[in-house]
Each structure stands twice: as structure tokens, then as C-alpha cells.
Design a protein around this motif. Sequence first.
Motif, PDB file in Angstrom:
ATOM      1  N   ILE A   5       0.868  -1.177   0.000  1.00  0.00           N
ATOM      2  CA  ILE A   5       0.000   0.000   0.000  1.00  0.00           C
ATOM      3  C   ILE A   5       0.896   1.214   0.000  1.00  0.00           C
ATOM      4  CG2 ILE A   5      -1.584   1.349   1.420  1.00  0.00           C
ATOM      5  CD1 ILE A   5      -2.881  -1.365   2.173  1.00  0.00           C
ATOM      6  N   CYS A   6       0.697   2.091  -0.958  1.00  0.00           N
ATOM      7  CA  CYS A   6       1.534   3.294  -1.049  1.00  0.00           C
ATOM      8  C   CYS A   6       1.190   4.216   0.118  1.00  0.00           C
ATOM      9  CB  CYS A   6       1.307   4.009  -2.374  1.00  0.00           C
ATOM     10  SG  CYS A   6       2.273   5.509  -2.529  1.00  0.00           S
ATOM     11  N   ILE A   7       2.212   4.701   0.814  1.00  0.00           N
ATOM     12  CA  ILE A   7       1.960   5.572   1.968  1.00  0.00           C
ATOM     13  C   ILE A   7       2.334   7.017   1.676  1.00  0.00           C
ATOM     14  CG2 ILE A   7       2.243   3.712   3.641  1.00  0.00           C
ATOM     15  CD1 ILE A   7       5.012   4.892   4.281  1.00  0.00           C
ATOM     16  N   VAL A   8       2.588   7.329   0.412  1.00  0.00           N
ATOM     17  CA  VAL A   8       3.047   8.680   0.107  1.00  0.00           C
ATOM     18  C   VAL A   8       1.928   9.709   0.275  1.00  0.00           C
ATOM     19  CG1 VAL A   8       4.078  10.149  -1.660  1.00  0.00           C
ATOM     20  CG2 VAL A   8       4.852   7.795  -1.392  1.00  0.00           C
ATOM     21  N   CYS A   9       0.700   9.328  -0.064  1.00  0.00           N
ATOM     22  CA  CYS A   9      -0.395  10.273   0.129  1.00  0.00           C
ATOM     23  C   CYS A   9      -1.615   9.505   0.627  1.00  0.00           C
ATOM     24  CB  CYS A   9      -0.675  11.081  -1.149  1.00  0.00           C
ATOM     25  SG  CYS A   9      -1.924  10.367  -2.211  1.00  0.00           S
ATOM     26  N   PRO A  10      -2.625  10.206   1.108  1.00  0.00           N
ATOM     27  CA  PRO A  10      -3.762   9.519   1.746  1.00  0.00           C
ATOM     28  C   PRO A  10      -4.574   8.624   0.818  1.00  0.00           C
ATOM     29  CG  PRO A  10      -3.714  11.844   2.332  1.00  0.00           C
ATOM     30  CD  PRO A  10      -2.739  11.653   1.226  1.00  0.00           C
ATOM     31  N   GLN A  11      -4.341   8.723  -0.481  1.00  0.00           N
ATOM     32  CA  GLN A  11      -5.055   7.873  -1.433  1.00  0.00           C
ATOM     33  C   GLN A  11      -4.838   6.390  -1.112  1.00  0.00           C
ATOM     34  OE1 GLN A  11      -6.662   9.857  -3.639  1.00  0.00           O
ATOM     35  NE2 GLN A  11      -7.888   8.095  -4.220  1.00  0.00           N
ATOM     36  N   GLY A  12      -3.620   6.060  -0.681  1.00  0.00           N
ATOM     37  CA  GLY A  12      -3.307   4.676  -0.285  1.00  0.00           C
ATOM     38  C   GLY A  12      -3.474   3.672  -1.406  1.00  0.00           C
ATOM     39  N   CYS A  13      -2.925   3.961  -2.590  1.00  0.00           N
ATOM     40  CA  CYS A  13      -3.063   3.057  -3.742  1.00  0.00           C
ATOM     41  C   CYS A  13      -2.458   1.691  -3.428  1.00  0.00           C
ATOM     42  CB  CYS A  13      -2.346   3.635  -4.959  1.00  0.00           C
ATOM     43  SG  CYS A  13      -3.117   5.118  -5.592  1.00  0.00           S
ATOM     44  N   ARG A  14      -3.081   0.654  -3.994  1.00  0.00           N
ATOM     45  CA  ARG A  14      -2.544  -0.702  -3.837  1.00  0.00           C
ATOM     46  C   ARG A  14      -1.576  -0.971  -4.977  1.00  0.00           C
ATOM     47  NH1 ARG A  14      -6.571  -3.934  -0.820  1.00  0.00           N
ATOM     48  NH2 ARG A  14      -7.245  -2.382   0.685  1.00  0.00           N
ATOM     49  N   LEU A  15      -0.314  -1.082  -4.629  1.00  0.00           N
ATOM     50  CA  LEU A  15       0.722  -1.242  -5.651  1.00  0.00           C
ATOM     51  C   LEU A  15       1.072  -2.714  -5.820  1.00  0.00           C
ATOM     52  CD1 LEU A  15       3.214   1.502  -4.388  1.00  0.00           C
ATOM     53  CD2 LEU A  15       1.246   1.808  -5.905  1.00  0.00           C
ATOM     54  N   LYS A  16       1.439  -3.063  -7.043  1.00  0.00           N
ATOM     55  CA  LYS A  16       2.052  -4.362  -7.304  1.00  0.00           C
ATOM     56  C   LYS A  16       3.456  -4.067  -7.823  1.00  0.00           C
ATOM     57  CE  LYS A  16      -1.615  -7.690  -8.047  1.00  0.00           C
ATOM     58  NZ  LYS A  16      -2.914  -7.239  -8.558  1.00  0.00           N
ATOM     59  N   GLY A  27      -0.534  -0.154 -10.539  1.00  0.00           N
ATOM     60  CA  GLY A  27      -1.551   0.158  -9.533  1.00  0.00           C
ATOM     61  C   GLY A  27      -1.343   1.518  -8.887  1.00  0.00           C
ATOM     62  N   ASN A  28      -0.284   2.219  -9.281  1.00  0.00           N
ATOM     63  CA  ASN A  28       0.002   3.525  -8.691  1.00  0.00           C
ATOM     64  C   ASN A  28      -0.818   4.611  -9.360  1.00  0.00           C
ATOM     65  OD1 ASN A  28       1.793   2.677 -10.835  1.00  0.00           O
ATOM     66  ND2 ASN A  28       2.757   4.671 -10.672  1.00  0.00           N
ATOM     67  N   GLY A  29      -1.416   5.477  -8.537  1.00  0.00           N
ATOM     68  CA  GLY A  29      -2.241   6.551  -9.068  1.00  0.00           C
ATOM     69  C   GLY A  29      -1.413   7.712  -9.601  1.00  0.00           C
ATOM     70  N   CYS A  30      -0.123   7.750  -9.274  1.00  0.00           N
ATOM     71  CA  CYS A  30       0.730   8.850  -9.735  1.00  0.00           C
ATOM     72  C   CYS A  30       2.179   8.386  -9.698  1.00  0.00           C
ATOM     73  CB  CYS A  30       0.514  10.089  -8.865  1.00  0.00           C
ATOM     74  SG  CYS A  30       1.437  10.050  -7.330  1.00  0.00           S
ATOM     75  N   PRO A  31       3.096   9.152 -10.322  1.00  0.00           N
ATOM     76  CA  PRO A  31       4.495   8.706 -10.421  1.00  0.00           C
ATOM     77  C   PRO A  31       5.168   8.502  -9.064  1.00  0.00           C
ATOM     78  CG  PRO A  31       4.101  10.596 -11.864  1.00  0.00           C
ATOM     79  CD  PRO A  31       2.873  10.409 -11.039  1.00  0.00           C
ATOM     80  N   ARG A  32       4.726   9.240  -8.040  1.00  0.00           N
ATOM     81  CA  ARG A  32       5.377   9.090  -6.731  1.00  0.00           C
ATOM     82  C   ARG A  32       5.198   7.680  -6.180  1.00  0.00           C
ATOM     83  NH1 ARG A  32       2.981  13.857  -3.346  1.00  0.00           N
ATOM     84  NH2 ARG A  32       1.170  13.048  -4.457  1.00  0.00           N
ATOM     85  N   GLY A  33       4.101   7.033  -6.579  1.00  0.00           N
ATOM     86  CA  GLY A  33       3.841   5.667  -6.134  1.00  0.00           C
ATOM     87  C   GLY A  33       4.841   4.684  -6.730  1.00  0.00           C
ATOM     88  N   ALA A  34       5.242   4.912  -7.983  1.00  0.00           N
ATOM     89  CA  ALA A  34       6.211   4.042  -8.639  1.00  0.00           C
ATOM     90  C   ALA A  34       7.548   4.145  -7.917  1.00  0.00           C
ATOM     91  CB  ALA A  34       6.359   4.443 -10.103  1.00  0.00           C
TER      92      ALA A  34
HETATM   93  S1  SF4 Z   1       0.560   6.184  -5.941  1.00  0.00           S
HETATM   94 FE1  SF4 Z   1       0.406   8.414  -5.931  1.00  0.00          FE
HETATM   95  S2  SF4 Z   1      -1.806   8.736  -5.664  1.00  0.00           S
HETATM   96 FE2  SF4 Z   1      -1.452   6.614  -5.065  1.00  0.00          FE
HETATM   97  S3  SF4 Z   1      -1.080   6.698  -2.831  1.00  0.00           S
HETATM   98 FE3  SF4 Z   1       0.918   6.813  -3.826  1.00  0.00          FE
HETATM   99  S4  SF4 Z   1       1.331   9.008  -3.968  1.00  0.00           S
HETATM  100 FE4  SF4 Z   1      -0.869   8.782  -3.612  1.00  0.00          FE
END
Ligand code: SF4
Lengths: 117, 433
Positions: A5-16, A27-34
Motif C-alpha cells: 500500500i503506497c503511503i506517500v499520500c492519503p489515497q493509499g493506492c494498492r501497488l504491485k 496500480g500507482n495513481g501517480c508517479p510518486r507511487g512508482a
Molecule cells: S501512488 Fe500516488 S496517488 Fe497513489 S497513494 Fe501513492 S502518492 Fe498517492
Amino acid sequence: MKELICIVCPQGCRLKVDEEHGFAVTGNGCPRGAEYGRVELTAPTRTVTSTVRCEGGAHPRCPVKTDRPVPKGSVFSVMEALEGVALAAPVKVGQVVVENVCGTGANVVATRDLPSV
Amino acid sequence: MYELIVIGGGPAGLAAACAAWDRGLRRILIVERDKELGGILNQCIHNGFGLHHFKEELTGPEYAGRFIQLLKQTGVEVRLDTMALDILPDAEGAAVHMVGRASGYRVERTRAIILAMGCRERTRGAIGIPGTRPAGVFTAGAAQRYVNMEGWMPGNRVVILGSGDIGLIMARRMTLEGAKVLACVEVMPYSGGLNRNIVQCLHDYDIPLYLSHTVTDIRGKDRVEQVVVSKVDEKRSPIPGTEMVFDCDTLLLSVGLIPENELSRQAGVEIDPRTNGPEVWQDMETSIPGVFACGNVAHVHDLVDFVTEESQRAGEAAADYVIGRRWEKGAGRPTSDERTIRLKNGDGIGYTLPQRIAVDRVDKLCTVAFRVSRICGPSRIVATDGAGERIAAFNRDRLAPGEMERVALPRVLLEKAAGDVTLSVEEKEGESA
Ligand code: SF4
């Protein structure tokens, strides 16, 4: 394949994260998740927030943070390094409290103004 | 006579006052009962604030600090250490009774009011935990204030009841300060907090989360000595024989927040039992013209960024109300021939905010915040009008009651809607979360 689970922002995207293929992230909603997915599985980091003693201010504690994330394994050493630190009011937000804490390259900085009383 | 009195100097009050000033009001007063501005943010020393509003990651005190700086550039008056006691609305506005450490008992008159009192924590009494009454039972927010502002550690071995964000944040905080957090216990089958907090506050420190469990006994004479935790069934009743005993000296409660609306109730504002906050129009005006509400007093938020946005909307609307701009546009408060819509909750929706929409006053889009009442996989949020016609639909991969959702309803679609509008959740079949 690792699920995170990405912890960078409150969205909490589920990453693979595909460890076998260059830590490619889906599964990342934005580049920071990658970026997070790759770093979390190679060299995880955390920003440390805490407080230090402050004399003569409106409150006896002043909140602080590392100005960048530090290796996850250093979190408790950073806490120990803050143990004996004491500031004197007035404190300004952003003021450096400990330089290069535990050799991590991060400075510990104050996160609020504390005027003297 | 003030143009606007803002009750509360936390994130909601600060943003509302700044927005009202920017919109042209010049006689604004903030009434704050603490000795400083910033509200709860002052004790939320962790980071994660401001990603939406400032596009950077700030701690709570930094976020508050930015707004306090902005406020200093305005001529907004602030009265600290002052408690608002009563709001008495009348034809010209309202009288606000207040008592301050320095200023004594005063009655101030104002044209408009913004309610920004925030919320408070549910306590042990509110949830009725059995057992003895020893020291060592704290709300998570009280413990947060002790640790982060006053420099006291509430205890060494800790159990946390409830998985709301403050409880999760305090699990990490107590651990970093040297305490042993034995367990986080949640009565629901899912966490009430944000996923990222489960990961970075519990998983990072190997703190177990017991879902569908609750505290069934507190033991100890002068100080907490043990806490008993039991599994619960689907009806949330404890299952005998499932007890676990934790030796601990502290129990922290993170079992929900309640908007603080004693003042609103006394003033006669209509309260929505679903949010426990005032019913509002889309510009945050309550059922009493000229009285606005924003932030956690209206509904409990997860993110301060959304409190800011909502409060700016309230501040601007209050300014427009006072200056009379709304009347000039011929779009005053709803009259009998103005088109108004009530937003109703359909299946799966716990509440919506606003509860009422004055269509002629919607700019282009009407933002609707809501919470779902159960965990849902891939779903469609559907807005249906009174004739059963679907006016809008929004896709979501996953919905949880712990996370506030928002959709924007276009004015053009609202204009076409027949009767009231119902928001509901339709789970997509054959797809799993
Ligand atoms: S991938 Fe981007 S949008 Fe999703 S939780 Fe991480 S920072 Fe937020």
C-alpha cells in the motif's frame, strides 16, 4: 510480485511491484507511487517526526522532523539522538535542530514557531 | 458590530476568516478558547498534511503555521482564551455571548457567523466499557496532547481500542517514545483509519491489529493493570471463550469523533443525525440564514486539506451574504420559487454533505462529500432524481467508511433533475476488490 500500500499520500493506492523485472510498479495513481514501490523494496525510508525539549517557550516541547526521509533502520537512532537536545525559545519554524542526524544526511528541523514567553 | 464572527481558530476557522477577508469583509473576529490559534493541528506533529492544498508534505504545526502567517497579513481580529457561550440569532444577524480571560464577559453583535468549533473524542463513557475505573484510560487525542505538547508519557505498556487515525498515529508515537504497544483492537471487521496509517504506524512496528475484537474488561485498582479483549460476532457482541488478557498500564481510546454542536443546537440550527453536524446548503450555510458551518463541526474529515477547501467556501459565502452580492445576482437564499434539491442517501451511503442544494447558487459544479456505510469493491456512485432517472455516475475501485469520498455534480444536470436527488452505491458484479 509484491503487493504494497503506497503511503506517500492519503489515497493509499494498492501497488504491485515486480521484483524480477526491475521493480516495475503497477496500480500507482501517480508517479510518486512508482518511486515509493521501488524504494520500499530496495532501501525503505521514513520521515521521522518527534519533539525536543524547549526552554522558555509557550510549550515545554517543540515539534521537529527530519527534513528528508531517513533509512527505515535509522528511525530509532534518530529518536535517541533527539533525547538530549534542548532548544531555547524563541524558535523559528525551519530552524535546524540537529545537523546531519546520525550521518543520514538529513537535518532535524523545528516545525513551528515558539515565541519566548 | 462585526460583519463576521468565526467561532474557533483551528484549521476551519483560519481558512474561513482568511477567505472572508479576501472576499472583502473588513470587520472579522475569531473567537478561540485555547491560548493560541491552530487547533488540533498543533498536536498533530506527524506529517502528511497539505499534499492537496500546498502540494507538499507538511506536519500539522507547519500547516497551521502557514495559515496563521496568512491571517497575520489581514486585519482579522483574534480573541484568544475566549469561549463563545451563546449565539442568539435575530433579524439583523446575531448576538454572540463570550467570556475571555482578559476581556471578561462580552456580547458582540455580528451580521454573519461561521461555526468552526471542530469535534471532540468519544470517551469511555460514550461506549460503556465494563470494568473498574482506574487511572490510565485516555482518549488518544488527550494522550497526543500530553506527549507532543506537554512532554508527559501517559504509560509504558499500551493497548489501543479503535483504529481511527489518531489511535494509529498514537500507536507509532508511543512506540517511538519507548512504550510497548501490545495491540490495536477494532470492533468492526475493517479499520476506521486510512490504509497508509495501518502500514506506517502498525506494520512498521509489528503492532498487531485485531479486527472484530473489542475490550470487554478493564482491571486494576488505582492504575490499569490488565485489559481483556474478546472477539465479537456479526452483531458486535463479544463471543465467550475468546478472551485474551493483556498486561498493560494504559488503554487509549480512538473510538470516534463527534462534531461539537452545543452552540449550534442552542442557536436553533437544524442538526443532521447522520453527521451530527448542521444540515447545510452547498455553500455551507445552515438552516439559519447568515449562519455557516465548516470543518469537523459539520462532518468529521480525514484530511485537513478538505477542511480548508470547505472552509474557504464557507468564508466566501459568508462574505457574499454580508456584502449582499448574492442578492444583487438575484440569487439570494432559497425562496419559494428558487429551485432547491434535497440530497438523499440511498443504498450504501452513510451521509452526504451538503444535504441541500440551491441550484441557482451552484457555480458550475456542486461538490458533494459523503461516506459509504460498508466496504465495497469496484462500484458506481449513482445520482438518481425523483423520477428514477440516473443523472450522473462515478466509478470507484474500492470504497470504505473510513475514507471520505467526493463527487462533483454539474449544475446543468442538477437543473434537469426532477424532484430530489438520491445518491447510492451500486457494486459491480463479478469483480472483486
Ligand atoms: S501512488 Fe500516488 S496517488 Fe497513489 S497513494 Fe501513492 S502518492 Fe498517492
